[in-house]
Design a protein around this motif. Structure first.
Motif, PDB file in Angstrom:
ATOM      1  N   GLY A  16       5.731  31.790  17.439  1.00 30.99           N
ATOM      2  CA  GLY A  16       6.149  30.834  18.458  1.00 30.99           C
ATOM      3  C   GLY A  16       6.309  31.466  19.831  1.00 30.99           C
ATOM      4  N   LYS A  17       6.251  32.792  19.889  1.00 37.68           N
ATOM      5  CA  LYS A  17       6.352  33.502  21.168  1.00 37.68           C
ATOM      6  C   LYS A  17       5.070  33.322  21.969  1.00 37.68           C
ATOM      7  N   MET A  18       5.199  33.185  23.295  1.00 31.24           N
ATOM      8  CA  MET A  18       4.038  33.003  24.156  1.00 31.24           C
ATOM      9  C   MET A  18       3.179  34.271  24.170  1.00 31.24           C
ATOM     10  N   ALA A  19       1.876  34.085  24.051  1.00 35.45           N
ATOM     11  CA  ALA A  19       0.933  35.207  24.105  1.00 35.45           C
ATOM     12  C   ALA A  19       0.471  35.408  25.541  1.00 35.45           C
ATOM     13  N   PRO A  20       0.113  36.623  25.919  1.00 39.43           N
ATOM     14  CA  PRO A  20      -0.392  36.853  27.270  1.00 39.43           C
ATOM     15  C   PRO A  20      -1.690  36.089  27.507  1.00 39.43           C
ATOM     16  N   ALA A  21      -1.959  35.769  28.766  1.00 44.99           N
ATOM     17  CA  ALA A  21      -3.127  34.950  29.112  1.00 44.99           C
ATOM     18  C   ALA A  21      -4.427  35.562  28.599  1.00 44.99           C
TER      19      ALA A  21
ATOM     20  N   TYR B 207     -18.115  20.492  13.862  1.00 46.07           N
ATOM     21  CA  TYR B 207     -18.459  21.503  14.861  1.00 46.07           C
ATOM     22  C   TYR B 207     -17.172  22.082  15.442  1.00 46.07           C
ATOM     23  N   ILE B 208     -17.125  23.405  15.569  1.00 47.02           N
ATOM     24  CA  ILE B 208     -15.955  24.063  16.156  1.00 47.02           C
ATOM     25  C   ILE B 208     -16.424  25.052  17.212  1.00 47.02           C
ATOM     26  N   LYS B 209     -15.752  25.057  18.350  1.00 48.48           N
ATOM     27  CA  LYS B 209     -16.065  26.009  19.421  1.00 48.48           C
ATOM     28  C   LYS B 209     -14.787  26.693  19.871  1.00 48.48           C
ATOM     29  N   PHE B 210     -14.803  28.019  19.844  1.00 49.43           N
ATOM     30  CA  PHE B 210     -13.692  28.821  20.335  1.00 49.43           C
ATOM     31  C   PHE B 210     -14.104  29.452  21.660  1.00 49.43           C
ATOM     32  N   GLU B 211     -13.260  29.308  22.665  1.00 45.98           N
ATOM     33  CA  GLU B 211     -13.493  29.949  23.959  1.00 45.98           C
ATOM     34  C   GLU B 211     -12.309  30.875  24.214  1.00 45.98           C
ATOM     35  N   ALA B 212     -12.495  32.166  23.941  1.00 46.33           N
ATOM     36  CA  ALA B 212     -11.393  33.123  23.938  1.00 46.33           C
ATOM     37  C   ALA B 212     -11.434  34.016  25.173  1.00 46.33           C
ATOM     38  N   ASN B 213     -10.290  34.198  25.786  1.00 45.05           N
ATOM     39  CA  ASN B 213     -10.189  35.140  26.888  1.00 45.05           C
ATOM     40  C   ASN B 213     -10.341  36.561  26.365  1.00 45.05           C
ATOM     41  N   ARG B 214     -10.903  37.413  27.220  1.00 42.48           N
ATOM     42  CA  ARG B 214     -11.110  38.809  26.824  1.00 42.48           C
ATOM     43  C   ARG B 214     -10.524  39.714  27.892  1.00 42.48           C
ATOM     44  N   ALA B 215      -9.490  40.468  27.542  1.00 39.81           N
ATOM     45  CA  ALA B 215      -8.828  41.329  28.516  1.00 39.81           C
ATOM     46  C   ALA B 215      -8.570  42.733  27.957  1.00 39.81           C
ATOM     47  N   GLU B 216      -9.174  43.047  26.805  1.00 44.56           N
ATOM     48  CA  GLU B 216      -8.970  44.348  26.170  1.00 44.56           C
ATOM     49  C   GLU B 216     -10.203  44.689  25.349  1.00 44.56           C
ATOM     50  N   PRO B 217     -10.368  45.948  24.965  1.00 46.78           N
ATOM     51  CA  PRO B 217     -11.552  46.332  24.188  1.00 46.78           C
ATOM     52  C   PRO B 217     -11.657  45.532  22.886  1.00 46.78           C
TER      53      PRO B 217
ATOM     54  N   LYS C  38      -5.414  45.875  18.622  1.00 44.60           N
ATOM     55  CA  LYS C  38      -5.112  46.904  17.623  1.00 44.60           C
ATOM     56  C   LYS C  38      -3.605  47.037  17.410  1.00 44.60           C
ATOM     57  N   ASP C  39      -3.226  47.513  16.231  1.00 44.75           N
ATOM     58  CA  ASP C  39      -1.820  47.871  15.998  1.00 44.75           C
ATOM     59  C   ASP C  39      -1.448  49.043  16.909  1.00 44.75           C
ATOM     60  N   PRO C  40      -0.229  49.141  17.376  1.00 45.73           N
ATOM     61  CA  PRO C  40       0.924  48.321  16.977  1.00 45.73           C
ATOM     62  C   PRO C  40       1.090  47.042  17.792  1.00 45.73           C
ATOM     63  N   ASP C  41       0.118  46.741  18.661  1.00 42.44           N
ATOM     64  CA  ASP C  41       0.232  45.569  19.524  1.00 42.44           C
ATOM     65  C   ASP C  41      -0.788  44.496  19.161  1.00 42.44           C
ATOM     66  N   ARG C  42      -1.180  44.453  17.914  1.00 41.87           N
ATOM     67  CA  ARG C  42      -2.165  43.447  17.485  1.00 41.87           C
ATOM     68  C   ARG C  42      -1.561  42.053  17.624  1.00 41.87           C
ATOM     69  N   GLY C  43      -2.378  41.113  18.067  1.00 44.52           N
ATOM     70  CA  GLY C  43      -1.891  39.757  18.283  1.00 44.52           C
ATOM     71  C   GLY C  43      -2.409  38.770  17.258  1.00 44.52           C
ATOM     72  N   TYR C  44      -1.525  37.887  16.789  1.00 40.83           N
ATOM     73  CA  TYR C  44      -1.879  36.858  15.808  1.00 40.83           C
ATOM     74  C   TYR C  44      -1.491  35.503  16.397  1.00 40.83           C
ATOM     75  N   LEU C  45      -2.447  34.812  17.008  1.00 45.65           N
ATOM     76  CA  LEU C  45      -2.179  33.529  17.643  1.00 45.65           C
ATOM     77  C   LEU C  45      -2.385  32.387  16.663  1.00 45.65           C
ATOM     78  N   ALA C  46      -1.573  31.341  16.817  1.00 40.06           N
ATOM     79  CA  ALA C  46      -1.661  30.179  15.931  1.00 40.06           C
ATOM     80  C   ALA C  46      -1.477  28.896  16.736  1.00 40.06           C
ATOM     81  N   TRP C  47      -2.372  27.936  16.536  1.00 35.47           N
ATOM     82  CA  TRP C  47      -2.246  26.625  17.174  1.00 35.47           C
ATOM     83  C   TRP C  47      -0.944  25.957  16.745  1.00 35.47           C
ATOM     84  N   SER C  48      -0.673  25.984  15.443  1.00 39.00           N
ATOM     85  CA  SER C  48       0.596  25.494  14.909  1.00 39.00           C
ATOM     86  C   SER C  48       1.340  26.706  14.352  1.00 39.00           C
ATOM     87  N   PRO C  49       2.264  27.295  15.131  1.00 39.94           N
ATOM     88  CA  PRO C  49       2.923  28.535  14.712  1.00 39.94           C
ATOM     89  C   PRO C  49       3.527  28.436  13.313  1.00 39.94           C
TER      90      PRO C  49
END
Length: 214
Positions: free
Chosen positions: A40-45, A61-71, A182-193
């Motif tokens: 439920g915590k906000m993820a960085p942009a 049909y599903i389309k994901f448009e993901a921001n990319r700010a890290e390797p 990557k760990d230890p800062d790996r992110g797990y985003l959820a539409w419905s937390p």
């Protein structure tokens, strides 16, 4: 008390190739912003993404448009000819779908990575223990495009993969996710937390609603 998550899935009368990432049909789909972690915590942009869903008489049909700010965390030897088990340990977008709104514990999982690698699996947790059918073959198609600041990934899944097709006005259940970094800062985003102590996507009780419009 937060309102249940829901997506109105718009109908398209004509099918189109999943490899046409800029097809006009996508403009009809609502862009659902996913900006929170499973907790439920906000993820960085730079980790947020949008999901667009459409349906036709023959497919989802599903389309994901993901921001990319890290390797990117990806395989250096992707094999697109078969499902890639363990794909969830790298960068990936996922959708879980339960066709029976009265039994969320029987659902399907579909994943796509920035490499075009994919996974499909049928899951059954009705006994209290989650069972995975790794031999499940949905026939899903996927396509991707990666730029310096964006990753676009699409899926097409025919209704035969679910054993049924939706009717206009019908509600299915599910959730939408992204694993990034990557760990230890790996992110797990959820539409419905899912609101579990540790990252966990397999929480049918937290599935949102997919409502098929026509």
């Amino acid at each position: 008390m937060s309102k249940p998550s829901k997506i109105q899935i718009k109908y398209v009368s004509s099918d189109f190739t999943i490899f046409d990432l800029t097809n006009k049909s996508w403009e009809k789909a609502d862009a659902k912003v996913v900006n929170k972690y499973w907790s439920g915590k906000m993820a960085p942009a730079g980790r947020q993404f949008k999901a667009r869903l459409l349906w036709s008489d023959t497919a989802l049909y599903i389309k994901f448009e993901a921001n990319r700010a890290e390797p990117l965390v990806i395989s250096d030897k992707p094999d697109l000819s078969k499902k890639t088990l363990g794909l969830w340990n790298r960068d990936v977008c996922e959708i879980f779908i339960a066709p029976d709104k009265n039994e969320a514990r029987k659902y399907f999982e579909f994943e796509v990575a920035p490499t075009g690698e994919w996974v499909d699996v049928a899951l059954d947790a009705t006994s209290g223990e989650r069972k995975s059918d790794w031999d499940y073959k949905s026939g899903m198609e996927s396509a991707v495009k990666v730029t310096n600041d964006k990753i676009v990934m699409t899926m097409k899944i025919e209704w035969k993969a679910f054993g049924k097709a939706p009717k206009a006005g019908e509600t299915w259940l599910g959730n939408i996710f992204r694993c990034v970094g990557k760990d230890p800062d790996r992110g797990y985003l959820a539409w419905s937390p899912t609101m579990t102590k540790d990252p966990n996507f397999h929480v049918p009780e937290k599935f949102g609603k997919f409502i098929f419009q026509k």
